[in-house]
Design an enzyme around this catalytic site. Structure first.
Site, PDB file in Angstrom:
ATOM      1  N   ARG A  92       0.795  -1.232   0.000  1.00  0.00           N
ATOM      2  CA  ARG A  92       0.000   0.000   0.000  1.00  0.00           C
ATOM      3  C   ARG A  92       0.821   1.273   0.000  1.00  0.00           C
ATOM      4  O   ARG A  92       0.277   2.337  -0.308  1.00  0.00           O
ATOM      5  CB  ARG A  92      -0.921   0.031   1.226  1.00  0.00           C
ATOM      6  CG  ARG A  92      -1.661  -1.244   1.500  1.00  0.00           C
ATOM      7  CD  ARG A  92      -2.772  -1.515   0.516  1.00  0.00           C
ATOM      8  NE  ARG A  92      -3.114  -2.935   0.593  1.00  0.00           N
ATOM      9  CZ  ARG A  92      -3.710  -3.615  -0.369  1.00  0.00           C
ATOM     10  NH1 ARG A  92      -4.076  -3.016  -1.472  1.00  0.00           N
ATOM     11  NH2 ARG A  92      -3.952  -4.885  -0.235  1.00  0.00           N
ATOM     12  N   THR A 152       1.807  -5.508   4.585  1.00  0.00           N
ATOM     13  CA  THR A 152       1.620  -4.854   3.286  1.00  0.00           C
ATOM     14  C   THR A 152       1.249  -3.383   3.432  1.00  0.00           C
ATOM     15  O   THR A 152       1.139  -2.674   2.438  1.00  0.00           O
ATOM     16  CB  THR A 152       0.467  -5.515   2.512  1.00  0.00           C
ATOM     17  OG1 THR A 152      -0.740  -5.345   3.273  1.00  0.00           O
ATOM     18  CG2 THR A 152       0.699  -6.989   2.295  1.00  0.00           C
ATOM     19  N   SER A 166      -0.484  -8.482   8.639  1.00  0.00           N
ATOM     20  CA  SER A 166      -1.446  -9.300   7.895  1.00  0.00           C
ATOM     21  C   SER A 166      -1.188 -10.771   8.195  1.00  0.00           C
ATOM     22  O   SER A 166      -0.139 -11.131   8.739  1.00  0.00           O
ATOM     23  CB  SER A 166      -1.267  -9.099   6.390  1.00  0.00           C
ATOM     24  OG  SER A 166      -1.290  -7.753   6.034  1.00  0.00           O
ATOM     25  N   GLY A 167      -2.127 -11.620   7.737  1.00  0.00           N
ATOM     26  CA  GLY A 167      -1.913 -13.071   7.812  1.00  0.00           C
ATOM     27  C   GLY A 167      -3.074 -13.783   8.464  1.00  0.00           C
ATOM     28  O   GLY A 167      -3.223 -13.701   9.676  1.00  0.00           O
ATOM     29  N   ASP A 178     -15.029 -13.649   6.403  1.00  0.00           N
ATOM     30  CA  ASP A 178     -13.798 -12.945   6.002  1.00  0.00           C
ATOM     31  C   ASP A 178     -14.052 -11.475   5.700  1.00  0.00           C
ATOM     32  O   ASP A 178     -13.356 -10.889   4.878  1.00  0.00           O
ATOM     33  CB  ASP A 178     -13.152 -13.635   4.779  1.00  0.00           C
ATOM     34  CG  ASP A 178     -11.748 -13.098   4.492  1.00  0.00           C
ATOM     35  OD1 ASP A 178     -11.066 -12.672   5.439  1.00  0.00           O
ATOM     36  OD2 ASP A 178     -11.343 -13.098   3.312  1.00  0.00           O
ATOM     37  N   ARG A 194     -16.627  -3.891   4.511  1.00  0.00           N
ATOM     38  CA  ARG A 194     -16.577  -4.997   3.551  1.00  0.00           C
ATOM     39  C   ARG A 194     -17.847  -5.856   3.597  1.00  0.00           C
ATOM     40  O   ARG A 194     -18.176  -6.543   2.642  1.00  0.00           O
ATOM     41  CB  ARG A 194     -15.332  -5.828   3.886  1.00  0.00           C
ATOM     42  CG  ARG A 194     -15.029  -6.958   2.964  1.00  0.00           C
ATOM     43  CD  ARG A 194     -13.541  -7.293   3.081  1.00  0.00           C
ATOM     44  NE  ARG A 194     -13.238  -8.650   2.707  1.00  0.00           N
ATOM     45  CZ  ARG A 194     -12.010  -9.154   2.668  1.00  0.00           C
ATOM     46  NH1 ARG A 194     -10.975  -8.393   2.990  1.00  0.00           N
ATOM     47  NH2 ARG A 194     -11.795 -10.394   2.327  1.00  0.00           N
TER      48      ARG A 194
END
Lengths: 549, 312
Positions: free
Chosen positions: A150, A194, A209-210, A323, A350
């Protein structure tokens, strides 16, 4: 000589800005340090060596600077620049093109002192913001997830870069040399990073992340000079702390609960509050081993940036099993709400719902779907959508809208104070969610299969969440962010490779260009030497647009 | 040369994987000479997660990696030099050994019981071939009530291989298995599905079980049939473009955006038109399926699938 050259090139716009800067100089405003032209004219030669970015500068708008991932702390991605505007955007022309020969650029470049800094996984580039020429390129091969990157954070002369193997690299912005590297988390456990770090005074805020392994999410504050850890906030509370009651007591679920912090947050300097979105809980699609709301996953949290202490939290997706990370930018703006001026925070999440909160207190104000969704049966008394239990992932499949890719995702939204509208790149997407694990769920424990999707730009009334206009951008899932400007323009891209400039009030298309590929970053803008530039990435190439001379 | 013989060649997977990795990641250096731990595989798995993030080339690379791993597993001799992935036979042996020696406390699948979950263990994630797991087994952890176990080097390696395999299973759970058991999908009532097919579903408007759908359950794997039942991709839309002169041009839609419409006409030629001088009418053959997505209930969905599965 340099001085002379600059003087002869002064346009009326620069002259006007210059005089305003002189006024500000008299008032002692520190923002002048960033303005290159007045710097040349007004300051002794010794100051010319100071090319970095003072953290103080992040508190004030400066036309020639885009100093953070979102352009400023608010996350609005609204620029007060108006040289390029609705009346002349039809004449927009290319200033330069820079091809990185890399995977697609998903980063929003920083622009400081005439230099653009942008990234892809393992790579940082510095290029000339006026002419597009390369200055330096830093490459650091690594193992780990290379899904995207990003961008950067900047403090003084230093850049901060996260890596696929979960490290934070501090680079010298002059030449891309490494000052230090620190390990944020253990990549062997599945961590990577990221995101573009956010600099607040002497804090570099970094997330991770992950989610294919069951590991806890956290947010770090790093000392910009030494790289030492100032504080760490874990997404999951410690047993006994507030929020821990939303996890099962008799298992290790809370210690493996996920909740990654993979997008850049926002900051209110007056309230001194840092706002961050957190990702999905783990195991991702299997909720049975973690009954409860699973705080503070899929949440918007307000933290004190000096201590890392939680001040308030709101959870867009309680006990998520689809998710649906709530990491989308928490956008900050001050506006009237029910007759009173309020300090607001808005997120198009989201899961397909738009949320507005009072950002001082976390008080919930608005919840409304911004696109079709089938997974919720209503909204509870705290403003959280109520999930239909039959649409949780099942061994025989559950047909759910939206898919795990989400009704929106990392694509930058925008809030335009001139129209009072919130803009989001939204998707209609169906998929079948399967719960495949039969034993103790670990990792994802299932998967969804995409069926159909299309995308649309939407303008929302922040007071109600109602859709004010809808602009179809085609089949498939959108990937482009949004920028609005005082020139009464909205920049983005459709799904067929057209760069777009729309009227933010009506959605009328004012300019377009088939650029031959997908935009996967957010457009950004700055003004140098009296010229406004708009920079957009298409695949691995940056395009800078400006007006003809 | 049969596929099997090809697979027996030890060099093939190495070349395939290297080529695929280079092809997919040629814009950066990414050559793994040993098992990279979960992060390396996660890198591949995460790519599959978002289509917009990756694209087909990445999926292909992961597929090649999968074939490579599977092939390596058949060829223990090639294993150590390439990826350190556990071969199936050793893992099988390890499964038995683990259950006998460790399963009582750590659970037969290593996800924990009285003792901790070893699939999520940082020590297992860092272990290479038993180098960290071995000392724990041999010395035990007396402070936590774990007794030492007198196992041979080979036994420890087999247990380590089993545990690494379990970790990989957890990571791979982010993908749908290629062969998904039909019985898990067959939760609906075929008779009710037939009624839906012939009635409320509106399927007979376009389909017939003695015509286009005859033997459909033999044609597609269960997961594919389920997805296609809801939304079968791949049918071209028909388009009619009306020009200012009144002339109509018809064909299969090739491209449509806000500015341009393009089609392939009956003679096979591509034609494009600026939309500011053309009226466009698109007939999407999947419109009924698109509408079905909005209205089908969970029970209709599973009943209808149960019915289609009877069409052998």
């Amino acid at each position: 000589m340099t001085l002379k050259l600059n003087c002869t090139e002064l346009t009326p716009a620069v002259t006007a800005r210059l005089s305003s800067c002189r006024t500000r100089l008299l008032q002692g405003d520190k923002v002048i340090r960033l303005l290159a032209v007045p710097l040349l004219l007004c300051l002794p030669a010794s100051r010319l060596a100071t090319q970095g970015l003072s953290p103080q500068a992040l508190l004030h708008f400066s036309a020639d600077t885009w100093p953070t991932y979102n352009g400023d702390y608010s996350g609005r991605r609204f620029s007060p620049l108006d040289q390029i505007n609705a009346s002349n955007v039809g004449t927009l022309t290319l200033a330069w093109i820079y091809r990185a020969h890399s995977q697609p650029i998903k980063s929003t470049p920083l622009e400081v002192n005439g230099i653009l800094y942008f990234t892809t996984p393992d790579n940082v580039w510095a290029i000339d913001a006026r002419f597009g020429h390369p200055i330096w390129h830093y490459h650091r091969p690594s193992r780990g997830d290379h899904i995207g990157h990003r961008g950067l954070g900047m403090y003084g002369d230093w850049l901060y870069f996260t890596t696929p193997d979960a490290q934070l690299v501090s680079l010298n912005a002059r030449d891309g040399t490494v000052r230090w590297t620190i390990q944020l988390a253990d990549p062997k456990l599945g961590y990577f990073s990221t995101m573009a770090p956010l600099v607040i005074r002497n804090h570099v805020i970094v997330g991770v992340s992950g989610d294919v392994t069951d590991i806890p999410g956290f947010l770090d504050s790093i000392d910009p000079e030494t790289g030492s850890l100032q504080w760490r906030w874990y997404t999951e509370p410690q047993p006994g702390e507030p929020g821990s009651e939303t996890w099962p007591k008799d298992s290790d679920a809370i210690r493996h609960g996920g909740g990654m912090t993979w997008m850049t947050g926002t900051y209110d300097p007056d309230l001194n509050l840092l706002y961050w979105g957190t990702g999905n809980p783990n195991p991702v699609l299997a909720g049975r081993a973690r009954p409860g709301d699973n705080l503070f996953t899929c949440s918007i949290v307000a933290l004190n940036p000096d201590s890392g202490k939680l001040v308030w939290a709101f959870q867009p997706s309680p006990h998520d099993v689809h998710d649906w990370d709530a990491v989308e930018t928490p956008v900050l703006f001050d506006a009237e709400f029910k007759g009173k001026p309020r300090r607001l925070l808005a997120q198009a999440s989201r899961n397909g719902f738009f949320f507005v909160l009072d950002r001082a207190t976390g008080e919930h104000l608005v919840t409304a779907p911004f696109i079709d969704v089938n997974w919720a049966s209503g909204i509870d008394s705290r403003g959280r959508p109520i999930a239909r239990p039959e649409l949780a992932p099942r061994p025989d499949g559950a047909l759910v809208e939206p898919s795990s890719d989400g009704a929106t995702n990392w694509l930058a939204p925008s809030f335009d104070p001139q129209t009072g509208l919130f803009y989001v790149s939204a998707r209609r997407c169906f998929s079948i969610f399967y719960l495949t694990e039969t034993g103790k769920p670990e990792g994802w424990a299932g998967r969804d299969r995409d069926l159909w999707s299309n995308s649309t730009l939407r303008a929302l009334d922040y007071r109600t969440g109602k859709v004010v206009w809808n602009h179809e951008i085609g089949e498939g899932e959108s990937t482009a962010g949004i920028l609005t400007t005082a020139g009464h323009l909205l920049f983005t891209s459709d799904n067929q490779g057209n760069l777009l400039a729309l009227d933010p009030s009506t959605s009328k298309t004012l300019w377009h260009l088939n650029a031959g590929g997908h935009m996967e970053n957010g457009p950004m803008t700055y003004e140098l030497d009296g010229r406004q530039y708009v920079v957009m990435a298409v695949e691995d190439t940056l395009y800078a647009f400006t007006l003809p001379r | 040369m049969t596929l099997y013989m090809l697979l027996k060649l030890p060099w093939l997977p190495v070349v395939c994987f290297a080529a695929a990795a280079y092809w997919s990641f040629r814009d950066r250096i990414w050559i793994s000479t040993r098992w990279p731990g979960p992060a390396g595989v996660i890198m591949s798995v995460k790519r599959l997660r978002r289509k917009a993030e990756g694209g087909k080339r990445l999926a292909l690379c992961v597929a090649v990696l999968g074939v490579t791993c599977a092939t390596l597993a058949r060829n223990p001799g090639t294993r150590a030099a390439q990826t350190d992935l556990p071969p199936a036979a050793e893992s099988e042996h390890g499964t038995q050994l683990f259950r006998q020696s460790c399963g009582f406390c750590h659970g037969p699948d290593a996800t924990g019981a009285r003792g901790p979950d070893l699939v999520r263990s940082p020590l297992v994630a860092h272990d290479v071939d038993g180098n960290l797991i071995g000392p724990v087994i041999r010395n035990g952890r007396p402070d936590r009530g774990m007794p030492p176990l007198a196992l041979s080097d080979d036994q420890i390696k087999a247990i380590a291989a089993f545990l690494h395999d379990r970790l990989q299973q957890a990571i791979r759970s982010a993908q749908l298995p290629r062969a998904y058991p039909l019985e898990r999908l067959l939760t609906g009532n075929a008779a009710a599905g037939r009624r839906y097919f012939e009635g409320a579903g509106g399927c007979t408007a376009c389909h017939s079980v003695t015509g286009d759908l005859k033997g459909i359950a033999r044609k597609y794997a269960p997961l594919d049939l389920e997805a296609r039942m809801l939304y079968p991709e791949g049918s071209a839309s028909a388009v009619t473009v009306t020009l200012p002169s009144g002339e109509k041009v018809q064909g299969n839609l090739e491209h449509l955006d806000e500015f341009v419409v393009a089609l392939r006409d009956a003679s096979g030629w591509y034609r494009s038109f600026s939309r500011d001088r053309a009226q466009v009418e698109v007939r999407n053959p999947l419109a009924a399926h698109r509408e079905l997505l909005d209205r089908i209930t969970p029970s209709d969905f599973h009943d209808l699938f149960a019915y289609l599965e009877t069409l052998k």
